[in-house]
Design a protein around this motif. Sequence first.
Motif, PDB file in Angstrom:
ATOM      1  N   LEU A 136      -1.431   4.363 -10.746  1.00  0.00           N
ATOM      2  CA  LEU A 136      -0.627   5.114  -9.780  1.00  0.00           C
ATOM      3  C   LEU A 136       0.418   5.978 -10.476  1.00  0.00           C
ATOM      4  O   LEU A 136       0.745   7.080 -10.007  1.00  0.00           O
ATOM      5  N   TYR A 147       5.549   7.571  -2.671  1.00  0.00           N
ATOM      6  CA  TYR A 147       5.509   6.638  -1.541  1.00  0.00           C
ATOM      7  C   TYR A 147       4.583   5.452  -1.812  1.00  0.00           C
ATOM      8  O   TYR A 147       4.972   4.290  -1.644  1.00  0.00           O
ATOM      9  N   VAL A 148       3.362   5.746  -2.271  1.00  0.00           N
ATOM     10  CA  VAL A 148       2.393   4.672  -2.542  1.00  0.00           C
ATOM     11  C   VAL A 148       2.896   3.774  -3.665  1.00  0.00           C
ATOM     12  O   VAL A 148       2.784   2.552  -3.593  1.00  0.00           O
TER      13      VAL A 148
END
Length: 319
Positions: A171, A202-203
Amino acid sequence: MIMETPLSPRTMRNQTLVTEFILQGFSEHPEYHVLLFSCFLSLYSVALTGNLLIILAISFNSGLHTPMYFFLFNLATMDIICTSSVMPKALEGLMSEESSISYGGCMAQLCFLTWAASSELLLLTVMAYDRYAAICHPLHYSTMMSKAFCSKLTTGVWVLCAFNTTIHTGLMLRLNFCGPNIVTHFFCEVPPLLLLSCSSTYVNSIMVVLADAFYGILNFLMTIVSYGFIISSILKMRTVEGKKKAFSTCSSHLIVVCMYYTAVFYAYISPVSSYSAEKSKLAGVLYTMLSPTLNPLIYTLRNKEVKAALRKIFSFTRN
């Protein structure tokens, strides 16, 4: 260093502009650099030596081939990975005016540190269960903690935490870093890197919260439950000698648990938006330097079997 080639918005979404990061480290206190270098080098040397000695003592002494020492062997290995992923670069930064780390080096450091640190938290919970089985179910201990089961537990710890690390690192790799590139820490970790990203985090933030909930809160609660049963069983013992012996088998682990979770809760069980550089640096020193240094001392100074195994190693090397 930041590339300044103008890019279209579409290209910017697919390319990382930052090619290296600057680790702030302890640059705000240059007058303490020599002192900090001496302290950190001493801690690193003791951590490496102590944990390597524990690995050797357990490997070459058949009397220590039990579940408790098998887990301690893995903990010592994790300590070496944890401190070695951070300390060389931290020491280099203290001896230079500016400490830079390449983008790839930063991601590699993040990967190994996250892997080792999360593995330690999970392994401490496994070790708490081992002490629960030994004290609360002594007659069934050999069955509950068989060699095959212990191997599955440790393999599960390494694999699960490797999976967790892969997610966080993956990520992080998908984010764009357009500058500034100063990491407000002495090593690369998730919260300060997320603050530097110029794309949506956000993730990443959701995964940080989930990881905190699992590794910090859930693991801590499982450890507390294990020790709740342990303390209850110890209090039910009739003899004072029995109580002392039972408590001595888990006191070292309890000290390590308290020390490690103090650092974790102090700095990391909070949203990324409320990240504090100073708190994080202090916690970083605790779990990447102090904890790997004290772990072997705590387990050896309070353990006659490990001390006896170390004496055999030293006597063998002399001969």
